[in-house]
Scaffold this active site. Structure first.
Site, PDB file in Angstrom:
ATOM      1  N   PRO A  89     -13.747 -20.650 -29.881  1.00 47.70           N
ATOM      2  CG  PRO A  89     -15.557 -21.710 -28.856  1.00 47.70           C
ATOM      3  CD  PRO A  89     -15.126 -21.077 -30.136  1.00 47.70           C
ATOM      4  CD  GLU A 116     -21.734 -27.853 -30.904  1.00 48.84           C
ATOM      5  OE1 GLU A 116     -20.747 -27.925 -30.145  1.00 48.84           O
ATOM      6  OE2 GLU A 116     -22.786 -27.271 -30.610  1.00 48.84           O
TER       7      GLU A 116
HETATM    8 CL1  6GU Z   1     -13.832 -16.533 -31.355  1.00 53.46          CL
HETATM    9  N1  6GU Z   1     -16.126 -17.847 -31.078  1.00 53.46           N
HETATM   10  C1  6GU Z   1     -17.097 -18.376 -30.347  1.00 53.46           C
HETATM   11  N2  6GU Z   1     -18.114 -18.994 -30.946  1.00 53.46           N
HETATM   12  N3  6GU Z   1     -17.118 -18.347 -29.028  1.00 53.46           N
HETATM   13  C2  6GU Z   1     -16.103 -17.708 -28.439  1.00 53.46           C
HETATM   14  C3  6GU Z   1     -15.068 -17.113 -29.147  1.00 53.46           C
HETATM   15  C4  6GU Z   1     -15.093 -17.213 -30.496  1.00 53.46           C
HETATM   16  N4  6GU Z   1     -14.201 -16.569 -28.279  1.00 53.46           N
HETATM   17  C5  6GU Z   1     -14.712 -16.802 -27.082  1.00 53.46           C
HETATM   18  N5  6GU Z   1     -15.850 -17.494 -27.169  1.00 53.46           N
END
Ligand code: 6GU
Length: 237
Positions: A89, A116
């Site tokens: 994210p 995390e």
């Molecule tokens: Cl690529 N990974 C995660 N864990 N959360 C996200 C994401 C990626 N893109 C938006 N939220």
């Protein structure tokens, strides 16, 4: 194109064997290899995470199994140079431009983090490795997922449909080019098929008129209205 995915939930990626990506795998256009990160642990509990330095909530994925897994993938082919893609994210926003960029690489390796995230030295190390074609971190939107797997499904499917020969004629990139002229930056408007009346709802007269220029103009206006409602940020000022 070769695609490797490393995850603690390799079954999550089974969905890539279905539908369009599955057909591209069967046709040999995509060589998909999914790896279990826990195959690179050496303790009884197959531990992949640990507490964060500096304190705070949650757990961080250890760089040790990641280094082993990624080095083994690298060593499986002495020819090409893989590009490491880390879904997170906190990455650059993933969009159609990124999908097009990725589709030009012959070998992508996706590292799915959980918890995390992955110890930041992993990205730093592989970015400095001359036998790798760099590292990129992408987010698929402004919300938080539990791990990178769902994001990899999104990224691989959007890349696959850009590879030569993956789309059939009915949905080809040339059809996108019908939208590519003046409609390229607009959202798709409403679409209809048979029957001509369904639960009291009909079809807009213009679509039955056979006037191709008027139909094109109507679709352009519908697309503009839909874009104004749902994505005003896409419209020019
Ligand atoms: Cl690529 N990974 C995660 N864990 N959360 C996200 C994401 C990626 N893109 C938006 N939220």
């Amino acid at each position: 194109m070769r695609i490797d995915v490393v995850s603690i939930f390799p079954e999550y990626l089974d969905a890539l064997r279905l539908s369009l990506v599955g057909k591209a795998i069967e046709a040999g256009t995509i060589d998909l290899r999914v790896h279990d990160l826990r195959a690179h642990t050496h303790d009884r509990h197959r531990t992949v995470d640990d507490t964060p330095y500096g304190g705070g909530p949650g757990m961080v994925m250890s760089p040790v199994p990641w280094g082993e897994a990624l080095d083994q993938i690298r060593e499986s082919d002495s020819e090409g140079t893989p590009r490491l893609v880390i879904p997170t994210p906190s990455g650059r926003r993933y969009d159609q431009t990124v999908a097009t960029e990725l589709s030009a690489h012959p070998w992508l390796v996706f590292a799915c983090g959980r918890y995390e995230g992955i110890d930041s030295r992993v990205a730093e190390h592989y970015a400095a490795r001359e036998d790798w074609d760099g590292v990129a971190e992408y987010s698929v939107g402004d919300y938080v997922l539990a791990g990178g797997e769902a994001a990899v499904l999104v990224m691989v499917e959007s890349v696959a449909r850009l590879l030569p020969g993956v789309l059939g004629n009915a949905e080809s990139a040339q059809d996108d080019s019908f939208a590519a002229g003046d409609m390229a930056d607009l959202l798709e408007g409403p679409v209809f098929t048979k029957p001509p009346e369904w639960r009291g709802l009909g079809i807009p007269d213009v679509l039955l008129s056979g006037h191709h220029a008027r139909i094109a103009e109507w679709r352009r206006e519908q697309a503009r209205q839909r874009t104004e409602t749902h994505r005003p940020d896409l419209l020019p000022d």
